[in-house]
Write a protein that holds these residues in place. Structure first.
Motif, PDB file in Angstrom:
ATOM      1  N   ILE A 139       0.859  -1.190   0.000  1.00 42.76           N
ATOM      2  CA  ILE A 139       0.000   0.000   0.000  1.00 42.76           C
ATOM      3  C   ILE A 139       0.891   1.234   0.000  1.00 42.76           C
ATOM      4  N   SER A 140       0.849   1.985  -1.081  1.00 43.41           N
ATOM      5  CA  SER A 140       1.662   3.200  -1.143  1.00 43.41           C
ATOM      6  C   SER A 140       0.873   4.414  -0.681  1.00 43.41           C
ATOM      7  N   ARG A 141      -0.442   4.309  -0.751  1.00 44.69           N
ATOM      8  CA  ARG A 141      -1.278   5.399  -0.252  1.00 44.69           C
ATOM      9  C   ARG A 141      -2.690   4.879  -0.022  1.00 44.69           C
ATOM     10  N   SER A 142      -3.381   5.517   0.902  1.00 42.45           N
ATOM     11  CA  SER A 142      -4.782   5.175   1.110  1.00 42.45           C
ATOM     12  C   SER A 142      -5.622   6.091   0.228  1.00 42.45           C
ATOM     13  N   VAL A 143      -6.856   5.762   0.100  1.00 44.99           N
ATOM     14  CA  VAL A 143      -7.754   6.616  -0.656  1.00 44.99           C
ATOM     15  C   VAL A 143      -8.278   7.733   0.233  1.00 44.99           C
ATOM     16  N   LEU A 144      -8.540   7.417   1.517  1.00 46.81           N
ATOM     17  CA  LEU A 144      -9.172   8.393   2.403  1.00 46.81           C
ATOM     18  C   LEU A 144      -8.597   8.356   3.814  1.00 46.81           C
ATOM     19  N   ASP A 145      -8.339   9.538   4.355  1.00 44.56           N
ATOM     20  CA  ASP A 145      -7.987   9.711   5.768  1.00 44.56           C
ATOM     21  C   ASP A 145      -9.094  10.577   6.368  1.00 44.56           C
ATOM     22  N   PRO A 146     -10.019   9.987   7.127  1.00 43.50           N
ATOM     23  CA  PRO A 146     -11.138  10.770   7.665  1.00 43.50           C
ATOM     24  C   PRO A 146     -10.789  11.595   8.907  1.00 43.50           C
ATOM     25  N   CYS A 147      -9.555  11.498   9.401  1.00 39.71           N
ATOM     26  CA  CYS A 147      -9.132  12.231  10.605  1.00 39.71           C
ATOM     27  C   CYS A 147      -7.851  13.022  10.336  1.00 39.71           C
ATOM     28  N   HIS A 148      -7.753  13.602   9.195  1.00 41.73           N
ATOM     29  CA  HIS A 148      -6.550  14.325   8.763  1.00 41.73           C
ATOM     30  C   HIS A 148      -6.456  15.669   9.489  1.00 41.73           C
ATOM     31  N   PRO A 149      -5.246  16.099   9.871  1.00 37.67           N
ATOM     32  CA  PRO A 149      -5.113  17.380  10.568  1.00 37.67           C
ATOM     33  C   PRO A 149      -5.365  18.605   9.677  1.00 37.67           C
ATOM     34  N   GLY A 150      -5.246  18.435   8.365  1.00 41.55           N
ATOM     35  CA  GLY A 150      -5.512  19.549   7.451  1.00 41.55           C
ATOM     36  C   GLY A 150      -4.372  19.784   6.484  1.00 41.55           C
ATOM     37  N   PRO A 151      -4.667  20.414   5.355  1.00 41.97           N
ATOM     38  CA  PRO A 151      -3.655  20.577   4.311  1.00 41.97           C
ATOM     39  C   PRO A 151      -2.516  21.520   4.705  1.00 41.97           C
ATOM     40  N   ASP A 152      -2.754  22.407   5.629  1.00 45.24           N
ATOM     41  CA  ASP A 152      -1.729  23.363   6.036  1.00 45.24           C
ATOM     42  C   ASP A 152      -0.990  22.928   7.302  1.00 45.24           C
ATOM     43  N   LYS A 153      -1.211  21.661   7.720  1.00 47.66           N
ATOM     44  CA  LYS A 153      -0.564  21.140   8.923  1.00 47.66           C
ATOM     45  C   LYS A 153       0.298  19.939   8.574  1.00 47.66           C
ATOM     46  N   GLU A 177      -5.139  10.190  -0.859  1.00 51.96           N
ATOM     47  CA  GLU A 177      -5.659  10.948  -1.986  1.00 51.96           C
ATOM     48  C   GLU A 177      -6.707  11.962  -1.541  1.00 51.96           C
ATOM     49  N   HIS A 178      -7.511  11.593  -0.566  1.00 56.45           N
ATOM     50  CA  HIS A 178      -8.587  12.451  -0.064  1.00 56.45           C
ATOM     51  C   HIS A 178      -8.556  12.430   1.459  1.00 56.45           C
ATOM     52  N   PHE A 179      -9.075  13.473   2.066  1.00 59.36           N
ATOM     53  CA  PHE A 179      -9.106  13.517   3.524  1.00 59.36           C
ATOM     54  C   PHE A 179     -10.247  14.409   3.997  1.00 59.36           C
ATOM     55  N   PHE A 180     -10.612  14.174   5.257  1.00 57.03           N
ATOM     56  CA  PHE A 180     -11.546  15.034   5.976  1.00 57.03           C
ATOM     57  C   PHE A 180     -10.826  15.553   7.205  1.00 57.03           C
ATOM     58  N   THR A 181     -11.069  16.806   7.545  1.00 61.80           N
ATOM     59  CA  THR A 181     -10.496  17.409   8.739  1.00 61.80           C
ATOM     60  C   THR A 181     -11.571  17.504   9.812  1.00 61.80           C
ATOM     61  N   VAL A 182     -11.195  18.024  10.955  1.00 62.17           N
ATOM     62  CA  VAL A 182     -12.160  18.218  12.039  1.00 62.17           C
ATOM     63  C   VAL A 182     -13.294  19.141  11.583  1.00 62.17           C
ATOM     64  N   LEU A 183     -12.998  20.093  10.723  1.00 59.58           N
ATOM     65  CA  LEU A 183     -14.042  20.993  10.216  1.00 59.58           C
ATOM     66  C   LEU A 183     -15.024  20.265   9.300  1.00 59.58           C
ATOM     67  N   ASP A 184     -14.535  19.240   8.596  1.00 62.07           N
ATOM     68  CA  ASP A 184     -15.408  18.445   7.723  1.00 62.07           C
ATOM     69  C   ASP A 184     -16.230  17.430   8.511  1.00 62.07           C
ATOM     70  N   ASP A 185     -15.796  17.103   9.722  1.00 63.07           N
ATOM     71  CA  ASP A 185     -16.399  16.070  10.553  1.00 63.07           C
ATOM     72  C   ASP A 185     -16.450  14.742   9.809  1.00 63.07           C
ATOM     73  N   GLY A 186     -15.265  14.139   9.652  1.00 63.48           N
ATOM     74  CA  GLY A 186     -15.131  12.894   8.917  1.00 63.48           C
ATOM     75  C   GLY A 186     -16.009  11.771   9.409  1.00 63.48           C
ATOM     76  N   LEU A 187     -16.448  11.830  10.642  1.00 57.80           N
ATOM     77  CA  LEU A 187     -17.333  10.793  11.164  1.00 57.80           C
ATOM     78  C   LEU A 187     -18.707  10.852  10.500  1.00 57.80           C
ATOM     79  N   ARG A 188     -19.106  12.032  10.052  1.00 60.11           N
ATOM     80  CA  ARG A 188     -20.429  12.203   9.447  1.00 60.11           C
ATOM     81  C   ARG A 188     -20.401  12.140   7.915  1.00 60.11           C
TER      82      ARG A 188
END
Length: 184
Positions: A29-43, A50-61
């Motif tokens: 595995i060189s990369r996942s498709v989704l990180d639903p708990c990502h700290p953000g693009p500027d962190k 490839e894709h992520f959700f931050t706390v502002l996106d609420d990846g759980l929802r």
């Protein structure tokens, strides 16, 4: 007590070290498709995704898709449980949680649903948001595999010991030696 344990409620920003992803790359595995708990693009973040959700996106929802890398927030008691339930509903990815094998949530949520558990060698030293490496934690972690791709990658990762769970009452037959005795 681990450095991050007295921080419960203060910060959930403990970054998975790059060495973890080097092992998963060895596993295919060189990369996942989704990180639903990502700290953000500027962190700072080491998760190759490839894709992520931050706390502002609420990846759980949000709806999850593809292979997921899940390092859920460690803040709050049993805070990982809703994330793990969604992870198992999704059924495709790798989740990292504290290896609290005696905890009720481990027996209620992880044990009945995990396809594979990988216990990394040693204790994983997480990174702080500023990039510095944290102290050795008080407990180890477990990588939970769901789906064939994730489980195969964990088995080939050389990160640590991989096991499957046999629940009581499943009637599993143990292998026998040439004299008919159970082989441990």
């Amino acid at each position: 007590m681990a450095e991050h344990e007295p921080s419960i409620g203060l910060s959930s920003d403990w970054l998975t070290p790059p060495s973890m992803f080097a092992g998963l790359k060895r596993g295919g595995i060189s990369r996942s498709v989704l990180d639903p708990c990502h700290p953000g693009p500027d962190k700072l973040c080491f998760v190759p995704c490839e894709h992520f959700f931050t706390v502002l996106d609420d990846g759980l929802r949000q709806p999850w898709h593809g292979l997921v890398w899940l390092n859920p927030p460690f803040g709050g008691r049993r805070g990982q449980v809703p994330w793990l339930k969604k992870f198992f509903e999704h059924g495709n990815g790798i989740a990292l949680v504290a290896a609290r094998t005696s905890a009720d949530w481990f027996h209620e949520v992880v044990a009945p649903n995990a396809q594979l558990l990988c216990f990394p060698n040693g204790k994983t030293k997480f990174h702080r948001p500023d990039g510095t490496v944290g102290k050795e934690p008080g407990t180890g972690v477990v990588l939970i595999g769901a789906g064939d791709e994730a489980c195969t990658a964990l088995l080939k990762s050389e990160l640590g010991c991989c096991v499957t769970i046999i629940e009581p009452g499943r009637g599993v037959q143990l292998p026998l030696d040439w004299q008919g005795r159970a082989v441990a």
